[in-house]
Design a protein around this motif. Sequence first.
Motif, PDB file in Angstrom:
ATOM      1  N   SER A 115      43.218  35.585  41.700  1.00  0.00           N
ATOM      2  CA  SER A 115      42.513  35.616  42.973  1.00  0.00           C
ATOM      3  C   SER A 115      42.875  34.399  43.820  1.00  0.00           C
ATOM      4  CB  SER A 115      41.002  35.630  42.731  1.00  0.00           C
ATOM      5  OG  SER A 115      40.307  35.398  43.937  1.00  0.00           O
ATOM      6  N   SER A 116      43.039  34.630  45.104  1.00  0.00           N
ATOM      7  CA  SER A 116      43.359  33.519  46.011  1.00  0.00           C
ATOM      8  C   SER A 116      42.174  32.570  46.170  1.00  0.00           C
ATOM      9  CB  SER A 116      43.781  34.058  47.379  1.00  0.00           C
ATOM     10  OG  SER A 116      42.731  34.808  47.958  1.00  0.00           O
ATOM     11  N   TYR A 117      40.976  32.989  45.761  1.00  0.00           N
ATOM     12  CA  TYR A 117      39.795  32.135  45.835  1.00  0.00           C
ATOM     13  C   TYR A 117      39.637  31.263  44.592  1.00  0.00           C
ATOM     14  CZ  TYR A 117      38.259  34.660  49.947  1.00  0.00           C
ATOM     15  OH  TYR A 117      38.176  35.196  51.203  1.00  0.00           O
ATOM     16  N   SER A 118      40.439  31.495  43.566  1.00  0.00           N
ATOM     17  CA  SER A 118      40.366  30.704  42.336  1.00  0.00           C
ATOM     18  C   SER A 118      41.042  29.360  42.530  1.00  0.00           C
ATOM     19  CB  SER A 118      41.052  31.447  41.181  1.00  0.00           C
ATOM     20  OG  SER A 118      40.352  32.619  40.869  1.00  0.00           O
ATOM     21  N   SER A 119      40.437  28.335  41.952  1.00  0.00           N
ATOM     22  CA  SER A 119      41.014  26.992  42.048  1.00  0.00           C
ATOM     23  C   SER A 119      42.073  26.818  40.960  1.00  0.00           C
ATOM     24  CB  SER A 119      39.919  25.942  41.884  1.00  0.00           C
ATOM     25  OG  SER A 119      39.359  26.042  40.598  1.00  0.00           O
ATOM     26  N   ALA A 120      42.599  25.624  40.862  1.00  0.00           N
ATOM     27  CA  ALA A 120      43.626  25.340  39.856  1.00  0.00           C
ATOM     28  C   ALA A 120      43.030  25.125  38.462  1.00  0.00           C
ATOM     29  CB  ALA A 120      44.419  24.107  40.272  1.00  0.00           C
ATOM     30  N   GLY A 121      41.722  25.088  38.349  1.00  0.00           N
ATOM     31  CA  GLY A 121      41.064  24.853  37.063  1.00  0.00           C
ATOM     32  C   GLY A 121      41.034  26.084  36.191  1.00  0.00           C
ATOM     33  N   ASN A 122      40.078  26.123  35.267  1.00  0.00           N
ATOM     34  CA  ASN A 122      39.990  27.215  34.299  1.00  0.00           C
ATOM     35  C   ASN A 122      39.160  28.401  34.767  1.00  0.00           C
ATOM     36  OD1 ASN A 122      41.589  25.884  32.505  1.00  0.00           O
ATOM     37  ND2 ASN A 122      39.907  25.062  31.304  1.00  0.00           N
ATOM     38  N   CYS A 128      39.135  30.993  36.721  1.00  0.00           N
ATOM     39  CA  CYS A 128      39.941  31.844  37.587  1.00  0.00           C
ATOM     40  C   CYS A 128      39.659  33.316  37.322  1.00  0.00           C
ATOM     41  CB  CYS A 128      41.425  31.587  37.355  1.00  0.00           C
ATOM     42  SG  CYS A 128      41.914  29.887  37.676  1.00  0.00           S
ATOM     43  N   LEU A 129      39.678  34.106  38.382  1.00  0.00           N
ATOM     44  CA  LEU A 129      39.517  35.545  38.277  1.00  0.00           C
ATOM     45  C   LEU A 129      40.879  36.193  38.465  1.00  0.00           C
ATOM     46  CD1 LEU A 129      37.614  38.048  38.168  1.00  0.00           C
ATOM     47  CD2 LEU A 129      37.622  37.960  40.659  1.00  0.00           C
ATOM     48  N   TYR A 130      41.205  37.143  37.571  1.00  0.00           N
ATOM     49  CA  TYR A 130      42.462  37.877  37.655  1.00  0.00           C
ATOM     50  C   TYR A 130      42.168  39.357  37.868  1.00  0.00           C
ATOM     51  CZ  TYR A 130      44.991  33.789  36.017  1.00  0.00           C
ATOM     52  OH  TYR A 130      45.540  32.538  35.915  1.00  0.00           O
ATOM     53  N   VAL A 131      43.016  40.020  38.652  1.00  0.00           N
ATOM     54  CA  VAL A 131      42.850  41.428  38.991  1.00  0.00           C
ATOM     55  C   VAL A 131      44.116  42.191  38.623  1.00  0.00           C
ATOM     56  CG1 VAL A 131      42.437  43.044  40.881  1.00  0.00           C
ATOM     57  CG2 VAL A 131      41.353  40.803  40.920  1.00  0.00           C
ATOM     58  N   SER A 132      43.938  43.394  38.077  1.00  0.00           N
ATOM     59  CA  SER A 132      45.047  44.288  37.780  1.00  0.00           C
ATOM     60  C   SER A 132      44.683  45.666  38.319  1.00  0.00           C
ATOM     61  CB  SER A 132      45.285  44.371  36.268  1.00  0.00           C
ATOM     62  OG  SER A 132      46.284  45.320  35.973  1.00  0.00           O
ATOM     63  N   VAL A 133      45.620  46.289  39.025  1.00  0.00           N
ATOM     64  CA  VAL A 133      45.388  47.611  39.599  1.00  0.00           C
ATOM     65  C   VAL A 133      46.490  48.546  39.097  1.00  0.00           C
ATOM     66  CG1 VAL A 133      45.023  48.920  41.725  1.00  0.00           C
ATOM     67  CG2 VAL A 133      44.391  46.509  41.638  1.00  0.00           C
ATOM     68  N   PRO A 134      46.269  49.160  37.919  1.00  0.00           N
ATOM     69  CA  PRO A 134      47.305  50.003  37.330  1.00  0.00           C
ATOM     70  C   PRO A 134      47.531  51.336  38.056  1.00  0.00           C
ATOM     71  CG  PRO A 134      45.344  50.036  35.982  1.00  0.00           C
ATOM     72  CD  PRO A 134      45.105  49.030  37.062  1.00  0.00           C
ATOM     73  N   ASP A 135      46.512  51.797  38.790  1.00  0.00           N
ATOM     74  CA  ASP A 135      46.633  53.038  39.561  1.00  0.00           C
ATOM     75  C   ASP A 135      45.593  53.024  40.673  1.00  0.00           C
ATOM     76  OD1 ASP A 135      44.098  54.170  38.526  1.00  0.00           O
ATOM     77  OD2 ASP A 135      45.203  54.335  36.647  1.00  0.00           O
ATOM     78  N   ASN A 136      45.561  54.052  41.498  1.00  0.00           N
ATOM     79  CA  ASN A 136      44.651  54.090  42.647  1.00  0.00           C
ATOM     80  C   ASN A 136      43.186  54.301  42.280  1.00  0.00           C
ATOM     81  OD1 ASN A 136      46.736  53.695  44.454  1.00  0.00           O
ATOM     82  ND2 ASN A 136      47.052  55.881  44.793  1.00  0.00           N
ATOM     83  N   ALA A 137      42.909  54.665  41.030  1.00  0.00           N
ATOM     84  CA  ALA A 137      41.543  54.972  40.625  1.00  0.00           C
ATOM     85  C   ALA A 137      40.923  53.910  39.720  1.00  0.00           C
ATOM     86  CB  ALA A 137      41.512  56.314  39.909  1.00  0.00           C
ATOM     87  N   THR A 138      41.676  52.859  39.377  1.00  0.00           N
ATOM     88  CA  THR A 138      41.205  51.878  38.403  1.00  0.00           C
ATOM     89  C   THR A 138      41.483  50.457  38.874  1.00  0.00           C
ATOM     90  OG1 THR A 138      41.783  53.441  36.655  1.00  0.00           O
ATOM     91  CG2 THR A 138      41.345  51.185  35.969  1.00  0.00           C
ATOM     92  N   ARG A 185      40.989  46.517  37.175  1.00  0.00           N
ATOM     93  CA  ARG A 185      40.603  45.731  36.005  1.00  0.00           C
ATOM     94  C   ARG A 185      40.430  44.282  36.429  1.00  0.00           C
ATOM     95  NH1 ARG A 185      44.309  49.445  33.615  1.00  0.00           N
ATOM     96  NH2 ARG A 185      43.203  50.717  32.095  1.00  0.00           N
ATOM     97  N   LEU A 186      39.380  43.647  35.909  1.00  0.00           N
ATOM     98  CA  LEU A 186      39.075  42.248  36.210  1.00  0.00           C
ATOM     99  C   LEU A 186      38.943  41.483  34.910  1.00  0.00           C
ATOM    100  CD1 LEU A 186      36.202  43.052  38.707  1.00  0.00           C
ATOM    101  CD2 LEU A 186      38.505  42.353  39.348  1.00  0.00           C
ATOM    102  N   ARG A 187      39.398  40.250  34.910  1.00  0.00           N
ATOM    103  CA  ARG A 187      39.193  39.377  33.749  1.00  0.00           C
ATOM    104  C   ARG A 187      39.070  37.944  34.245  1.00  0.00           C
ATOM    105  NH1 ARG A 187      45.131  38.913  30.804  1.00  0.00           N
ATOM    106  NH2 ARG A 187      45.948  37.401  32.282  1.00  0.00           N
ATOM    107  N   GLU A 188      38.450  37.129  33.426  1.00  0.00           N
ATOM    108  CA  GLU A 188      38.264  35.714  33.725  1.00  0.00           C
ATOM    109  C   GLU A 188      39.207  34.916  32.827  1.00  0.00           C
ATOM    110  OE1 GLU A 188      34.627  32.504  33.992  1.00  0.00           O
ATOM    111  OE2 GLU A 188      34.287  34.422  33.040  1.00  0.00           O
ATOM    112  N   SER A 189      39.722  33.810  33.342  1.00  0.00           N
ATOM    113  CA  SER A 189      40.679  33.019  32.569  1.00  0.00           C
ATOM    114  C   SER A 189      40.072  32.462  31.283  1.00  0.00           C
ATOM    115  CB  SER A 189      41.243  31.877  33.420  1.00  0.00           C
ATOM    116  OG  SER A 189      40.200  31.057  33.899  1.00  0.00           O
ATOM    117  N   ASP A 190      38.770  32.202  31.269  1.00  0.00           N
ATOM    118  CA  ASP A 190      38.110  31.675  30.071  1.00  0.00           C
ATOM    119  C   ASP A 190      37.980  32.716  28.959  1.00  0.00           C
ATOM    120  OD1 ASP A 190      37.827  29.272  31.383  1.00  0.00           O
ATOM    121  OD2 ASP A 190      35.728  29.588  31.900  1.00  0.00           O
ATOM    122  N   GLU A 191      37.953  33.992  29.304  1.00  0.00           N
ATOM    123  CA  GLU A 191      37.800  35.101  28.352  1.00  0.00           C
ATOM    124  C   GLU A 191      38.833  36.188  28.667  1.00  0.00           C
ATOM    125  OE1 GLU A 191      35.672  35.421  25.787  1.00  0.00           O
ATOM    126  OE2 GLU A 191      34.656  33.521  26.115  1.00  0.00           O
TER     127      GLU A 191
END
Length: 66
Positions: free
Chosen positions: A9-16, A18-28, A30-36
């Motif tokens: 995410s562009s709103y995540s800082s350089a620290g730990n 962080c939010l990550y996004v994955s869009v494998p298709d138009n209907a799904t 996925r979100l995950r956090e860098s800590d988990e």
Amino acid sequence: MRTHHWQKSSYSSAGNACLYVSVPDNATIRLRESDEPDTILTTTPHALDALIRSAKSGRLDHLGRA
């Protein structure tokens, strides 16, 4: 196991925190956090849009109160 393309995410800082996004298709989405990184939340674009709109409008503010 399928490999997903994760975008930080562009709103995540350089620290730990962080939010990550994955869009494998138009209907799904996925979100995950860098800590988990093994914990993945799967949702739909419509449901995520509804959550974001609710949070921005303040309708979820009561959830943060003790």
